[in-house]
Write a protein that holds these residues in place. Structure first.
Motif, PDB file in Angstrom:
ATOM      1  N   HIS A  61       0.811  -1.217   0.000  1.00 39.34           N
ATOM      2  CA  HIS A  61       0.000   0.000   0.000  1.00 39.34           C
ATOM      3  C   HIS A  61       0.847   1.271   0.000  1.00 39.34           C
ATOM      4  CE1 HIS A  61      -4.031  -1.856   0.606  1.00 39.34           C
ATOM      5  NE2 HIS A  61      -3.257  -2.862   0.981  1.00 39.34           N
ATOM      6  N   ILE A  62       2.159   1.110   0.099  1.00 30.98           N
ATOM      7  CA  ILE A  62       3.018   2.306   0.167  1.00 30.98           C
ATOM      8  C   ILE A  62       4.239   2.236  -0.751  1.00 30.98           C
ATOM      9  CG2 ILE A  62       2.326   2.844   2.533  1.00 30.98           C
ATOM     10  CD1 ILE A  62       5.030   1.704   3.479  1.00 30.98           C
ATOM     11  N   SER A  63       4.461   1.131  -1.444  1.00 34.65           N
ATOM     12  CA  SER A  63       5.741   0.934  -2.126  1.00 34.65           C
ATOM     13  C   SER A  63       6.023   1.941  -3.232  1.00 34.65           C
ATOM     14  CB  SER A  63       5.814  -0.482  -2.696  1.00 34.65           C
ATOM     15  OG  SER A  63       5.955  -1.427  -1.657  1.00 34.65           O
ATOM     16  N   GLY A  64       4.990   2.505  -3.828  1.00 36.06           N
ATOM     17  CA  GLY A  64       5.207   3.444  -4.921  1.00 36.06           C
ATOM     18  C   GLY A  64       5.370   4.886  -4.505  1.00 36.06           C
ATOM     19  N   LEU A  65       5.404   5.155  -3.198  1.00 34.97           N
ATOM     20  CA  LEU A  65       5.354   6.543  -2.741  1.00 34.97           C
ATOM     21  C   LEU A  65       6.573   7.352  -3.176  1.00 34.97           C
ATOM     22  CD1 LEU A  65       3.949   8.778  -1.186  1.00 34.97           C
ATOM     23  CD2 LEU A  65       5.022   7.927   0.903  1.00 34.97           C
ATOM     24  N   ARG A  66       7.756   6.794  -3.083  1.00 37.22           N
ATOM     25  CA  ARG A  66       8.957   7.566  -3.415  1.00 37.22           C
ATOM     26  C   ARG A  66       8.899   8.072  -4.853  1.00 37.22           C
ATOM     27  NH1 ARG A  66      14.775   5.225  -1.870  1.00 37.22           N
ATOM     28  NH2 ARG A  66      13.768   5.503   0.166  1.00 37.22           N
ATOM     29  N   GLU A  67       8.468   7.210  -5.763  1.00 31.49           N
ATOM     30  CA  GLU A  67       8.391   7.609  -7.176  1.00 31.49           C
ATOM     31  C   GLU A  67       7.293   8.646  -7.401  1.00 31.49           C
ATOM     32  OE1 GLU A  67       8.185   5.392 -11.548  1.00 31.49           O
ATOM     33  OE2 GLU A  67       8.417   4.209  -9.710  1.00 31.49           O
ATOM     34  N   ILE A  68       6.196   8.511  -6.686  1.00 32.06           N
ATOM     35  CA  ILE A  68       5.121   9.509  -6.800  1.00 32.06           C
ATOM     36  C   ILE A  68       5.615  10.866  -6.305  1.00 32.06           C
ATOM     37  CG2 ILE A  68       2.877  10.217  -5.841  1.00 32.06           C
ATOM     38  CD1 ILE A  68       2.620   8.124  -8.030  1.00 32.06           C
ATOM     39  N   LEU A  69       6.321  10.881  -5.182  1.00 35.90           N
ATOM     40  CA  LEU A  69       6.809  12.152  -4.645  1.00 35.90           C
ATOM     41  C   LEU A  69       7.913  12.752  -5.513  1.00 35.90           C
ATOM     42  CD1 LEU A  69       6.826  11.463  -0.802  1.00 35.90           C
ATOM     43  CD2 LEU A  69       5.147  12.750  -2.144  1.00 35.90           C
ATOM     44  N   ALA A  70       8.631  11.913  -6.232  1.00 34.60           N
ATOM     45  CA  ALA A  70       9.605  12.446  -7.179  1.00 34.60           C
ATOM     46  C   ALA A  70       8.915  13.212  -8.297  1.00 34.60           C
ATOM     47  CB  ALA A  70      10.451  11.304  -7.744  1.00 34.60           C
ATOM     48  N   ALA A  71       7.754  12.726  -8.691  1.00 31.90           N
ATOM     49  CA  ALA A  71       6.987  13.401  -9.745  1.00 31.90           C
ATOM     50  C   ALA A  71       6.165  14.573  -9.215  1.00 31.90           C
ATOM     51  CB  ALA A  71       6.070  12.384 -10.433  1.00 31.90           C
ATOM     52  N   TYR A  72       5.724  14.475  -7.962  1.00 31.42           N
ATOM     53  CA  TYR A  72       4.878  15.508  -7.350  1.00 31.42           C
ATOM     54  C   TYR A  72       5.445  15.858  -5.971  1.00 31.42           C
ATOM     55  CZ  TYR A  72       1.795  13.977 -11.067  1.00 31.42           C
ATOM     56  OH  TYR A  72       1.283  13.648 -12.297  1.00 31.42           O
ATOM     57  N   PRO A  73       6.573  16.575  -5.933  1.00 31.96           N
ATOM     58  CA  PRO A  73       7.277  16.797  -4.659  1.00 31.96           C
ATOM     59  C   PRO A  73       6.526  17.654  -3.658  1.00 31.96           C
ATOM     60  CG  PRO A  73       8.270  18.081  -6.428  1.00 31.96           C
ATOM     61  CD  PRO A  73       7.302  17.147  -7.087  1.00 31.96           C
ATOM     62  N   ASN A  74       5.510  18.385  -4.099  1.00 30.23           N
ATOM     63  CA  ASN A  74       4.745  19.228  -3.185  1.00 30.23           C
ATOM     64  C   ASN A  74       3.525  18.524  -2.598  1.00 30.23           C
ATOM     65  OD1 ASN A  74       6.456  21.492  -3.526  1.00 30.23           O
ATOM     66  ND2 ASN A  74       5.415  22.005  -5.452  1.00 30.23           N
ATOM     67  N   ALA A  75       3.319  17.274  -2.972  1.00 35.25           N
ATOM     68  CA  ALA A  75       2.174  16.534  -2.440  1.00 35.25           C
ATOM     69  C   ALA A  75       2.317  16.351  -0.938  1.00 35.25           C
ATOM     70  CB  ALA A  75       2.053  15.185  -3.133  1.00 35.25           C
ATOM     71  N   GLN A  76       1.225  16.542  -0.224  1.00 43.86           N
ATOM     72  CA  GLN A  76       1.189  16.386   1.221  1.00 43.86           C
ATOM     73  C   GLN A  76       0.782  14.946   1.561  1.00 43.86           C
ATOM     74  OE1 GLN A  76       1.701  19.376   3.584  1.00 43.86           O
ATOM     75  NE2 GLN A  76       2.811  19.545   1.647  1.00 43.86           N
ATOM     76  N   VAL A  77       1.629  14.277   2.349  1.00 42.60           N
ATOM     77  CA  VAL A  77       1.375  12.881   2.700  1.00 42.60           C
ATOM     78  C   VAL A  77       0.662  12.827   4.047  1.00 42.60           C
ATOM     79  CG1 VAL A  77       2.420  10.628   3.123  1.00 42.60           C
ATOM     80  CG2 VAL A  77       3.434  12.184   1.427  1.00 42.60           C
ATOM     81  N   ILE A  78      -0.464  12.117   4.060  1.00 43.40           N
ATOM     82  CA  ILE A  78      -1.313  12.020   5.246  1.00 43.40           C
ATOM     83  C   ILE A  78      -1.399  10.559   5.677  1.00 43.40           C
ATOM     84  CG2 ILE A  78      -3.631  12.428   6.178  1.00 43.40           C
ATOM     85  CD1 ILE A  78      -3.976  14.593   4.011  1.00 43.40           C
ATOM     86  N   GLY A  79      -1.272  10.324   6.980  1.00 43.70           N
ATOM     87  CA  GLY A  79      -1.386   8.970   7.505  1.00 43.70           C
ATOM     88  C   GLY A  79      -1.653   8.988   8.993  1.00 43.70           C
ATOM     89  N   ALA A  80      -1.717   7.802   9.579  1.00 44.46           N
ATOM     90  CA  ALA A  80      -2.153   7.659  10.967  1.00 44.46           C
ATOM     91  C   ALA A  80      -1.063   8.062  11.950  1.00 44.46           C
ATOM     92  CB  ALA A  80      -2.581   6.223  11.232  1.00 44.46           C
ATOM     93  N   LYS A  81      -1.419   8.919  12.882  1.00 45.58           N
ATOM     94  CA  LYS A  81      -0.494   9.292  13.956  1.00 45.58           C
ATOM     95  C   LYS A  81      -0.112   8.064  14.780  1.00 45.58           C
ATOM     96  CE  LYS A  81      -1.367  13.159  16.006  1.00 45.58           C
ATOM     97  NZ  LYS A  81      -1.995  14.213  16.856  1.00 45.58           N
ATOM     98  N   ALA A  82      -1.045   7.144  14.965  1.00 43.72           N
ATOM     99  CA  ALA A  82      -0.790   5.955  15.787  1.00 43.72           C
ATOM    100  C   ALA A  82       0.249   5.029  15.169  1.00 43.72           C
ATOM    101  CB  ALA A  82      -2.093   5.194  16.004  1.00 43.72           C
TER     102      ALA A  82
END
Length: 256
Positions: A61-82
Motif C-alpha cells: 500500500h506504500i511501495s510506490g510513494l517515493r516515485e510519486i513524490l519524485a513526480a509531485y514533490p509538493n504533495a502532502q502525505v497524510i497517515g495515521a499518527k498511531a
C-alpha cells in the motif's frame, strides 16, 4: 458528488485510487502499491497529485510513494499518527475524528484497527464515499494480523453505521474468492448468489469489482452479518455474541 474517483489496478490484485475534487481541481491519491500505472493514468487525465492518503503501513500500500513524490514533490502525505513509526514520513498525522480537506470536500478519519494497528479509513460525507483499504472489503474483510477479533469487529461496526448508500473503495481484487467463501457461511442468501453471478461476469470482462456499496455489503458480506440468526444457526452458535460469530467466520476464512 464533487469527488470524481478512478480505480487503478496495481501489482497482481491491489488497487490505488485517485480522487479529483472537480471545483478546485485538487487531487488525492489513496494508497500507492506501485507508481507506474498511477503516473500513466494521471498523465492521461492531466491531473496532478496534491495529497497522498495512506491507509496503513503494509508494503503493498506504500511501495510506490517515493516515485510519486519524485513526480509531485509538493504533495502532502497524510497517515495515521498511531502508526507514524512504521509509515513513510508524513506531512499530516491524523487520528480518529480528525478531518482533512481536499478542495471543497472534507473527509473524516475513522480508526479501523484490526488488520493492522493504526489502519485508518477516510470518509467523505458530501460525496458519500469511503476508502476502507484492508478493513471492510468487497464481500470480505482483512485478516486480523495485529489486532484482536473484537477490535476488528468493532472497526467493521463503525463502517456499518455509515449511510447505506456509501460507496466503498477497498484495497484488493479478492471479491470472487470472497464470494466462494461467503456461500459456505450464507448459502441460502439469494442476493449473495446474484452478486456472485454479477462478479463472475465482471471478472470475465476484466472489470474491477471495486467499488461496492455499503448496502450491498450489509446484504451479502458474511463479516457484517454475524448478528443474523440464520448465520448463527448455520455455524451452530445460536447463543453466541456477534463478535464471537465474527471471529469464527474470520478463522474459517483464514483456512478456506
Amino acid at each position: 458528488m464533487s469527488l470524481k474517483t478512478i480505480t487503478i489496478p496495481c501489482l497482481s490484485d491491489n488497487y490505488a485510487f485517485i480522487s479529483h475534487e472537480t471545483t478546485s481541481g485538487q487531487t488525492a491519491l489513496i494508497d500507492i502499491p506501485e507508481a507506474s500505472p498511477i503516473l500513466k493514468k494521471l498523465d492521461e487525465l492531466n491531473w496532478k497529485i496534491d495529497y497522498v492518503l495512506i491507509t496503513h503501513h503494509h508494503d503493498d500500500h506504500i511501495s510506490g510513494l517515493r516515485e510519486i513524490l519524485a513526480a509531485y514533490p509538493n504533495a502532502q502525505v497524510i497517515g495515521a499518527k498511531a502508526d507514524v513509526s512504521r509509515l513513510p514520513p508524513l506531512n499530516i498525522a491524523v487520528s480518529e475524528g480528525d478531518t482533512i480537506t481536499i478542495g471543497n470536500e472534507q473527509g473524516t478519519i475513522i480508526d479501523v484497527s484490526g488488520h493492522t494497528i493504526g489502519h485508518i479509513a477516510y470518509y467523505f460525507e458530501k460525496s458519500g464515499i469511503a476508502f476502507t483499504a484492508d478493513s471492510l472489503m468487497a464481500l470480505g474483510c482483512g485478516r486480523v494480523f495485529e489486532g484482536t477479533m473484537p477490535q476488528m469487529w468493532n472497526s467493521l461496526q463503525k463502517l456499518a453505521q455509515l449511510p447505506p448508500k456509501t460507496i466503498l473503495y477497498s484495497g484488493h481484487e479478492y471479491t470472487q474468492s470472497n464470494g466462494e467463501f461467503a456461500l459456505t457461511i450464507d448459502p441460502n442468501n439469494i442476493l449473495l448468489k446474484e452478486r456472485i453471478a454479477d462478479i463472475k461476469q465482471l471478472r470475465q470482462n476484466g472489470t474491477p469489482t471495486i467499488p461496492s456499496t455499503l448496502s450491498t455489503e450489509l446484504e451479502t458480506n458474511p463479516f457484517l452479518r454475524a448478528k443474523k440468526p440464520e448465520i448463527m444457526e448455520r455455524l451452530g452458535m445460536p447463543n453466541a455474541q456477534p463478535a464471537e460469530i465474527f471471529a469464527e467466520i474470520r478463522k474459517r476464512k483464514d483456512t478456506f
